[in-house]
Write a protein that holds these residues in place. Structure first.
Motif, PDB file in Angstrom:
ATOM      1  N   GLY A  88      -1.499   8.285  10.285  1.00 36.05           N
ATOM      2  CA  GLY A  88      -1.448   7.375  11.440  1.00 36.05           C
ATOM      3  C   GLY A  88      -0.533   6.187  11.197  1.00 36.05           C
ATOM      4  N   ILE A  89      -0.118   6.009   9.947  1.00 37.18           N
ATOM      5  CA  ILE A  89       0.758   4.877   9.651  1.00 37.18           C
ATOM      6  C   ILE A  89       2.129   5.449   9.335  1.00 37.18           C
ATOM      7  CG2 ILE A  89       1.091   2.884   8.126  1.00 37.18           C
ATOM      8  CD1 ILE A  89      -2.175   3.372   7.809  1.00 37.18           C
ATOM      9  N   GLU A  90       2.993   5.383  10.346  1.00 36.42           N
ATOM     10  CA  GLU A  90       4.356   5.921  10.213  1.00 36.42           C
ATOM     11  C   GLU A  90       4.361   7.421   9.868  1.00 36.42           C
ATOM     12  OE1 GLU A  90       7.079   3.221   9.715  1.00 36.42           O
ATOM     13  OE2 GLU A  90       8.732   4.646   9.559  1.00 36.42           O
ATOM     14  N   ASP A  91       3.537   8.172  10.558  1.00 34.04           N
ATOM     15  CA  ASP A  91       3.557   9.631  10.441  1.00 34.04           C
ATOM     16  C   ASP A  91       2.934  10.177  11.733  1.00 34.04           C
ATOM     17  OD1 ASP A  91       0.673  10.147  10.173  1.00 34.04           O
ATOM     18  OD2 ASP A  91       0.879   9.036   8.316  1.00 34.04           O
ATOM     19  N   PRO A  92       2.963  11.501  11.934  1.00 28.84           N
ATOM     20  CA  PRO A  92       2.532  12.049  13.241  1.00 28.84           C
ATOM     21  C   PRO A  92       1.053  11.867  13.569  1.00 28.84           C
ATOM     22  CG  PRO A  92       3.766  13.661  11.943  1.00 28.84           C
ATOM     23  CD  PRO A  92       3.455  12.540  11.027  1.00 28.84           C
ATOM     24  N   PRO A 115      -6.517   6.686  -0.158  1.00 26.29           N
ATOM     25  CA  PRO A 115      -5.301   5.977  -0.568  1.00 26.29           C
ATOM     26  C   PRO A 115      -4.381   5.650   0.609  1.00 26.29           C
ATOM     27  CG  PRO A 115      -5.671   7.912  -1.938  1.00 26.29           C
ATOM     28  CD  PRO A 115      -6.661   7.986  -0.817  1.00 26.29           C
ATOM     29  N   SER A 116      -3.700   4.529   0.462  1.00 25.02           N
ATOM     30  CA  SER A 116      -2.676   4.127   1.429  1.00 25.02           C
ATOM     31  C   SER A 116      -1.603   3.401   0.640  1.00 25.02           C
ATOM     32  CB  SER A 116      -3.290   3.191   2.470  1.00 25.02           C
ATOM     33  OG  SER A 116      -2.288   2.344   2.988  1.00 25.02           O
ATOM     34  N   ALA A 117      -0.358   3.838   0.808  1.00 26.02           N
ATOM     35  CA  ALA A 117       0.738   3.235   0.033  1.00 26.02           C
ATOM     36  C   ALA A 117       0.847   1.743   0.350  1.00 26.02           C
ATOM     37  CB  ALA A 117       2.040   3.966   0.339  1.00 26.02           C
ATOM     38  N   ILE A 185       8.694  -5.083  -5.798  1.00 21.43           N
ATOM     39  CA  ILE A 185       9.135  -3.716  -5.513  1.00 21.43           C
ATOM     40  C   ILE A 185       8.194  -2.789  -6.271  1.00 21.43           C
ATOM     41  CG2 ILE A 185      11.017  -2.049  -5.710  1.00 21.43           C
ATOM     42  CD1 ILE A 185      12.977  -4.338  -5.563  1.00 21.43           C
ATOM     43  N   ALA A 186       7.472  -1.959  -5.509  1.00 20.71           N
ATOM     44  CA  ALA A 186       6.491  -1.041  -6.118  1.00 20.71           C
ATOM     45  C   ALA A 186       7.072   0.369  -6.055  1.00 20.71           C
ATOM     46  CB  ALA A 186       5.170  -1.111  -5.374  1.00 20.71           C
ATOM     47  N   ARG A 187       7.299   0.937  -7.221  1.00 23.03           N
ATOM     48  CA  ARG A 187       7.896   2.279  -7.290  1.00 23.03           C
ATOM     49  C   ARG A 187       6.865   3.271  -7.815  1.00 23.03           C
ATOM     50  NH1 ARG A 187      10.704   4.153 -12.326  1.00 23.03           N
ATOM     51  NH2 ARG A 187      11.281   6.268 -11.812  1.00 23.03           N
ATOM     52  N   THR A 190       0.738   4.817  -8.399  1.00 25.26           N
ATOM     53  CA  THR A 190      -0.318   5.735  -8.866  1.00 25.26           C
ATOM     54  C   THR A 190       0.219   6.922  -9.676  1.00 25.26           C
ATOM     55  OG1 THR A 190      -0.566   7.335  -7.034  1.00 25.26           O
ATOM     56  CG2 THR A 190      -1.713   5.223  -6.779  1.00 25.26           C
ATOM     57  N   LYS A 191       1.555   6.996  -9.837  1.00 26.88           N
ATOM     58  CA  LYS A 191       2.128   8.149 -10.551  1.00 26.88           C
ATOM     59  C   LYS A 191       2.494   7.753 -11.986  1.00 26.88           C
ATOM     60  CE  LYS A 191       4.294   9.538  -6.253  1.00 26.88           C
ATOM     61  NZ  LYS A 191       5.512  10.014  -5.616  1.00 26.88           N
ATOM     62  N   LYS A 192       2.980   8.730 -12.726  1.00 29.89           N
ATOM     63  CA  LYS A 192       3.287   8.531 -14.151  1.00 29.89           C
ATOM     64  C   LYS A 192       4.289   7.387 -14.367  1.00 29.89           C
ATOM     65  CE  LYS A 192       4.789  11.151 -18.135  1.00 29.89           C
ATOM     66  NZ  LYS A 192       5.429  12.389 -18.576  1.00 29.89           N
ATOM     67  N   GLY A 215      12.559   8.002  -6.935  1.00 29.84           N
ATOM     68  CA  GLY A 215      11.164   7.978  -6.508  1.00 29.84           C
ATOM     69  C   GLY A 215      10.960   7.293  -5.175  1.00 29.84           C
ATOM     70  N   GLU A 216       9.696   6.969  -4.898  1.00 28.92           N
ATOM     71  CA  GLU A 216       9.327   6.350  -3.623  1.00 28.92           C
ATOM     72  C   GLU A 216       9.082   4.859  -3.839  1.00 28.92           C
ATOM     73  OE1 GLU A 216       7.139   9.158  -0.823  1.00 28.92           O
ATOM     74  OE2 GLU A 216       5.978   9.193  -2.684  1.00 28.92           O
ATOM     75  N   PHE A 217       9.465   4.078  -2.840  1.00 27.59           N
ATOM     76  CA  PHE A 217       9.370   2.624  -2.991  1.00 27.59           C
ATOM     77  C   PHE A 217       8.689   1.963  -1.808  1.00 27.59           C
ATOM     78  CE2 PHE A 217      12.972   3.887  -5.504  1.00 27.59           C
ATOM     79  CZ  PHE A 217      12.935   3.053  -6.605  1.00 27.59           C
TER      80      PHE A 217
HETATM   81  N1  SAM Z   1       0.796   6.968   5.882  1.00 27.32           N
HETATM   82  C1  SAM Z   1       1.229   6.682   4.539  1.00 27.32           C
HETATM   83  C2  SAM Z   1       0.238   5.759   3.803  1.00 27.32           C
HETATM   84  O1  SAM Z   1      -0.517   5.048   4.454  1.00 27.32           O
HETATM   85  O2  SAM Z   1       0.220   5.777   2.585  1.00 27.32           O
HETATM   86  C3  SAM Z   1       2.600   6.053   4.541  1.00 27.32           C
HETATM   87  C4  SAM Z   1       3.649   6.926   5.142  1.00 27.32           C
HETATM   88  S1  SAM Z   1       5.220   6.276   4.920  1.00 27.32           S
HETATM   89  C5  SAM Z   1       6.169   7.210   6.052  1.00 27.32           C
HETATM   90  C6  SAM Z   1       5.761   6.982   3.441  1.00 27.32           C
HETATM   91  C7  SAM Z   1       6.536   5.970   2.629  1.00 27.32           C
HETATM   92  O3  SAM Z   1       5.617   5.176   1.893  1.00 27.32           O
HETATM   93  C8  SAM Z   1       7.428   6.618   1.568  1.00 27.32           C
HETATM   94  O4  SAM Z   1       8.661   6.992   2.104  1.00 27.32           O
HETATM   95  C9  SAM Z   1       7.575   5.501   0.558  1.00 27.32           C
HETATM   96  O5  SAM Z   1       8.512   4.534   0.980  1.00 27.32           O
HETATM   97  C10 SAM Z   1       6.174   4.901   0.627  1.00 27.32           C
HETATM   98  N2  SAM Z   1       5.325   5.540  -0.397  1.00 27.32           N
HETATM   99  C11 SAM Z   1       4.526   6.622  -0.262  1.00 27.32           C
HETATM  100  N3  SAM Z   1       3.931   6.910  -1.433  1.00 27.32           N
HETATM  101  C12 SAM Z   1       4.366   5.983  -2.316  1.00 27.32           C
HETATM  102  C13 SAM Z   1       4.124   5.742  -3.698  1.00 27.32           C
HETATM  103  N4  SAM Z   1       3.323   6.542  -4.406  1.00 27.32           N
HETATM  104  N5  SAM Z   1       4.741   4.689  -4.282  1.00 27.32           N
HETATM  105  C14 SAM Z   1       5.564   3.881  -3.591  1.00 27.32           C
HETATM  106  N6  SAM Z   1       5.838   4.057  -2.278  1.00 27.32           N
HETATM  107  C15 SAM Z   1       5.251   5.098  -1.666  1.00 27.32           C
END
Ligand code: SAM
Length: 222
Positions: A88-92, A115-117, A185-187, A190-192, A215-217
């Protein structure tokens, strides 16, 4: 009796964040609708769950929403999962809930939190997070300058998403407007290779030039 739609949060990287309620919900529903069926099937496989997975994403909304509504009308229970985190947060997921709430107002819509990023990044940012503003991804072209102008004007804690490819450019855009604005900046949360960088926009711009930017940020601005 109408079926129930469960909106299920899933891990953002670390499988130990799977909850008992998440597992039992995905196991007990008749069908799981997913933003990406491969991602969802991989999760279900790890959890040894055999529930059928079907696609529901932005592109398939018009076709799939009918199937979702039909399932609920037949009394079937459904779970929805996005790629990761809270749907529901920036997804379908948001559009799915909107349609079900409008077309079947008596159907139960049950959140299964997890979990929520965004919330994970906010929890370690160290900036006031009583109020915050989520601006999502920066547009690649059209609207890009306005987006960063709006970020510069924000006076409360602000959250942006970014990908491997554009993280340096995005921090450059922020630094060009507000070199002293403090960022986290959180990269790969929760991952390794989870990494948390703290500093001003110009300091972090320099730091990123020599850091691993795979990775994801999530970027949080004070
Ligand atoms: N609905 C999701 C939530 O609440 O966690 C968020 C969806 S959003 C489109 C996805 C974006 O969140 C990724 O492209 C990235 O920028 C960020 N993201 C997702 N997982 C992450 C992680 N483990 N670490 C850092 N950023 C993350």
């Amino acid at each position: 009796m109408l079926g129930t739609l469960y909106i299920v949060a899933t891990p953002i990287g670390n499988m130990q964040d799977v909850s008992a309620r998440m597992t039992s919900t995905l196991q007990s529903v008749d069908v799981v609708f997913a933003e990406d069926t491969r991602v969802a099937m991989s999760l279900l496989h790890k959890l040894e769950i055999k529930t059928t997975v079907k696609r529901y994403d932005h592109h398939s909304h018009d076709r799939q929403i009918k199937e979702v509504l039909d399932e609920l009308e037949q009394g079937h229970s459904i779970a929805y999962v996005s790629d990761a985190g809270t749907p529901g947060i920036e997804d379908p997921g948001g559009r799915l809930v909107e349609s079900v709430a409008r077309d079947l107002p008596d159907a139960l819509i049950v959140p299964i939190p997890g979990p929520s990023a965004i919330i994970t990044a906010l929890s370690i940012c160290g900036f006031p997070a009583d109020k915050f503003f989520v601006m999502g991804f920066a547009p690649k072209k059209k609207g890009r300058q306005t987006y960063f102008d709006n970020v510069a004007e924000s006076t409360i804690t602000t959250v942006l998403y970014e990908s491997t490819h554009r993280i340096e450019k995005t921090v450059e855009e922020i630094a060009s407007r507000q070199p002293d604005r403090r960022l986290v900046i959180a990269r790969e949360l929760t991952k390794k290779f989870e990494t948390i960088l703290r500093g001003t926009a110009s300091e972090l711009m320099e730091q990123l030039a020599t850091s691993n930017t795979k990775g994801e940020f999530i970027i949080v601005l004070e």
